[in-house]
Every structure is written in structure tokens, then in C-alpha cells.
Enzyme design. Sequence first.
Site, PDB file in Angstrom:
ATOM      1  N   ASP A 264      12.532   1.360  -2.092  1.00 12.01           N
ATOM      2  CA  ASP A 264      11.334   1.605  -2.162  1.00 12.01           C
ATOM      3  C   ASP A 264      10.705   2.546  -1.233  1.00 12.01           C
ATOM      4  OD1 ASP A 264       8.679   1.533  -3.110  1.00 12.01           O
ATOM      5  OD2 ASP A 264       8.259  -0.286  -1.782  1.00 12.01           O
ATOM      6  N   LYS A 403     -11.052   6.727 -10.408  1.00 15.40           N
ATOM      7  CA  LYS A 403      -9.779   7.262  -9.778  1.00 15.40           C
ATOM      8  C   LYS A 403      -8.478   6.873 -10.189  1.00 15.40           C
ATOM      9  CE  LYS A 403      -9.786   3.969  -5.945  1.00 15.40           C
ATOM     10  NZ  LYS A 403     -10.092   3.929  -4.251  1.00 15.40           N
ATOM     11  N   ARG A 442       0.523  11.828  -1.439  1.00 15.34           N
ATOM     12  CA  ARG A 442       0.267  10.932  -2.567  1.00 15.34           C
ATOM     13  C   ARG A 442      -1.076  11.563  -3.001  1.00 15.34           C
ATOM     14  NH1 ARG A 442       2.488   5.647  -1.749  1.00 15.34           N
ATOM     15  NH2 ARG A 442       0.744   4.715  -2.700  1.00 15.34           N
ATOM     16  N   THR A 525       9.254   5.421  -6.655  1.00 19.32           N
ATOM     17  CA  THR A 525       7.964   5.860  -5.804  1.00 19.32           C
ATOM     18  C   THR A 525       7.124   6.239  -7.086  1.00 19.32           C
ATOM     19  OG1 THR A 525       6.719   7.603  -4.704  1.00 19.32           O
ATOM     20  CG2 THR A 525       8.723   8.385  -5.866  1.00 19.32           C
ATOM     21  N   GLY A 526       5.859   5.926  -6.926  1.00 24.51           N
ATOM     22  CA  GLY A 526       4.934   6.297  -7.963  1.00 24.51           C
ATOM     23  C   GLY A 526       4.028   7.642  -7.728  1.00 24.51           C
TER      24      GLY A 526
END
Length: 529
Positions: A264, A403, A442, A525-526
Site C-alpha cells: 500500500d 469533492k 494527492r 494507490t488511489g
Amino acid sequence: EEIPADLVLLWSSEGVQAYVETANIDGETNLKIKKPASDDEGRPFVPSVAGAHETKFDLEFEPPNGKVHTFEGTFRPAGAAEAPLDANSFLLRGSVLRNTGEVLGVVAYTGKDTRLVRNSRAAPSKLSELERVVNNIIYFILGSMVTLTTVSLIAYLVFIGGNRKNFWYICERTNRKRVPSLFTNECDVKNFPPPGSLWPTFFILYTNFVPLSLYVTIEICNLVQSFYINFDLEMYDDISDTPALARTSNMNADLGMIAHVFSDKTGTLTQNVMTFRMCAAGGVSYGGPDHPLSEMRAEIASTDCAARDLATIMGVCHTVVPEKNEQGEVEYRAESPDEEALVDGAAQLGLAFATRDPAGITLDAFDGERRYAVLAVLPFDSARKRMSTLVRTPDGVARLMCKGADNIVLGLAKEGDEGCAKAGGRDVLQKALADFATEGLRTLVLAQRDLTDDECAAFQKRWRAAETAAGKGVDRAKLLAEAAATVERDLEVVGATAIEDKLQDGAPDTIAELAKAGIKLWVLTGDKV
């Protein structure tokens, strides 16, 4: 204190929230905010521990299952309107109460019906690959011994059957002529076992084939290797004074067989400490050397612009709870560090999140306090990849603030350039997002939509009905998603934010060493890449 059973939270000594840590369940160390079962105005149905004896209610909730992140139920107090129950009012067995004096709850599941037990699985085998290979070899040798023993016994019986006359001295000859009397007498009184009983004899003769000493040799080698690991100075952390520790010696050989590492990103490769770094609004990227955040703060204070809308969404669309510490300073309690970073960013831009109560949110702005009445919160989940808050602004306008991931929010925006006009255009925003992603930040896209009073009332009615839907065959999650879809459309994108999550110390060097060893690293990962 660890919670002993699955509970529905009714009362907390901290008012309208309690804090729990679920590290024993999902590994997350961030404190999660839980809220007691409350009415439409946010008041808990159970006002105090003493008043719990006088409170009458019915609870309806889903059958036992293993879903640790969701909960669906309905709270039906006597003489009052029913209220929905979700994961925010559900305390899991195994979670730990933190920063909260006392809580009162009603038990929903116990024993084998708790989510933790339902979600558990059998412990995996701790055998190393070398031990599995050796065990398979032993099984093969034992199988070979059985086969060889059986073949040997058959060969013995065939040989004896054809040469019995020559074995008078072991009483195998049926014709006793010219046999000494000593052997004759002995053969007459001897009780011979059946031929099949010789099978164990042959099997015992072949036991030397089993390499029993191999296990001892492997264990000695593993023990010596564990000492090498424990005393390896290259694996010693001088900051925390922690040496390497081989907790089990039989897994050492497996370290040399690793070909892929699946990891992760957040909290593993990174420190999970989020910092608001940059944002984009009105076609301008702020936070860099050309346009620092101070320039954006000044613009927000002087004009009503896209930057102000962006900062407002950052300060309003969240589930953060502010608390004052012993020094009187405001500290934010958030379920995720991303939300805390956005709220901190809004404060840097002049819109500081001050208070939250069941009715709404207050911001300390450059021109005084701004009060936003919260009408509904559409929570984030992995399927929606977005969060929305329906509020009534100080001007009395019903506004949806949203969001989420760029591909999701941009897909819900108005068609053409109209949907991204405040952000400077779709192409400009996409370029800013790509620049943020290149720096390893991010990203989130923020949008809004103004609703008429009729639209707002219709949505609130449908949302409330979906929240309290219960019964066999009722899919509450589907009903909530359908209700959210009625307002999360034709959005007006106002900009994007970029949050930094710094890598752990030494992470790049570690990845480089793994590459040298021929180990492939896969990262989940996002983030936009």
C-alpha cells in the site's frame, strides 16, 4: 478500553461524538468519530446515563454479517420519529475507546455473530517453502517404502514357494526325508506366523531411507541464520535503538525467494501526515513560486471569486470535529488526514473552521463569522469516490458542495466549458492536475451546485426515506445512491487541491535496493499517476 461486543452507540460523555481506534480491525491508527443515535436536530435520544432507564425504543438492524465498514439499522423511539443508523453509530468489537470518558450502548451482536468473528478466517500455515519441499520429499520416500515393502514381500513369497524343498533347515520343506531329527522335532512344535505378517519386517528394514537427520540439520542452519539477522548492523535503527529481530527461524530461507512485493502507499511508503501544498482555481495554480498561497489569501479577502468558493468548500464539506486542547488552541479530529489537511488549508486561506454543532458549521472568515446550516451529508465511500454536503449558505441559498476524484467529479459536471468555467476551463484544470500528480501530490476536484428550495425539499425527503428504509430485501445503499444522484449532477467545478504525503525516511533507497535484487515492487494507490 477495548469494546467487548458490537454496540449501537446511545450516549457519550463527550457530547455528540466519541472517538475509537480500529487498529486491531483494519490497521488504521487514525481516530474515528462515532455519533450517538440522534434525532433530526442532532440531539441524542438518550440524554444521560440516568435517563437511559426511562428511554423506550425499538431497534431494527441487519442480520449478522462480516462487513466491518457498514451498518444499517433503524432507531424507533417511543413517541418520536424514527432515525436511521449507520456505521457512524456502530462500535465494533475489538475497537478501542480513545479520548472519551464513558459511552453507553445497546448490544447488537455478541459472540460468533460479531463482525470481527464473522470476518475472521483460519490462521495461515507458517511453514516455510523449504519445509514444504522437505515434507513432500518425506511423503514421497514413505510412499516409495510402502511400494518397495509390498514388492519385497511378494518376491519373498514367490521365491519361497519355488524353492521350499531346499529350506528344510528353516522348516520350509514339506518332505521330511533325510532331515535330521533335531530339525524335524523343532519344526513340529514351532508355531509359524502367516506370510503376510512379514510386511512390517520388510518396512522396518527400509526405515533407513528416511533422512531424519535432515530436519535437525535444517533447524541448526535456520538458527545460525537468525543470529546473523539479529546481529546485522546494516539492519539496526539507531534512532529508535531497535535491532532486527528474527521472530521465527523457519522463514529465513523464504526471504531469498521473494520475487514480488505488493505494498500500500498511504501509511506504508508514506508517513500518512498530510500537508496542504497547492491548489488551482480560476485558471491559476497557487502554491508555487509564481503564485504563492498568500496571493490567493489576499484575493479571497478582496473579491468574490472562484478561489473563495474553493476555500469555502474546503472549510465546509467535511466531517471534521474541532476541539480545544489544554492551551485553548483548536485541534481538528478527522477520520482521515486528507480532510484535516484540507481544513488546515482553508484556515491558511482565511476561512478557519471554528465550530460544529448538530445544526451546522461556523467559519471564522476575514469579515467575521459565517454560518452554514448543514442539511445533509452524502458520505464518501470507495464506490462513489466523492463526498458531498448540502448546506444553506449565510445568504439563504441551498448549495451542494462536492469533492472527490477528478474523473468522477468532472464526469458529473455540466457539459462543455460551462462546467469548468470557474476553474479556468477543462483543459487548464486537467493540466494543473497533471502537474500536481507529477510532483507526487494527492489531488481532489471540488465543485458546487445551487439548488432551488423545491429541489432541496424534494431531495431531503427522498434522502430521509432512503436513510430509514429497512426490512427484508431492502437495499438501503442503493436507495441512498439513487437519491444522491438526483443532486450530484450538472456540477460547477471551481478548482482542485493538491496534498502532500511525504515518503517515509529511506523509502527511495529501499526501493532502489529491492530493484537491484531483482524484486519487483507493486504499489496500490488511489492517487493520480
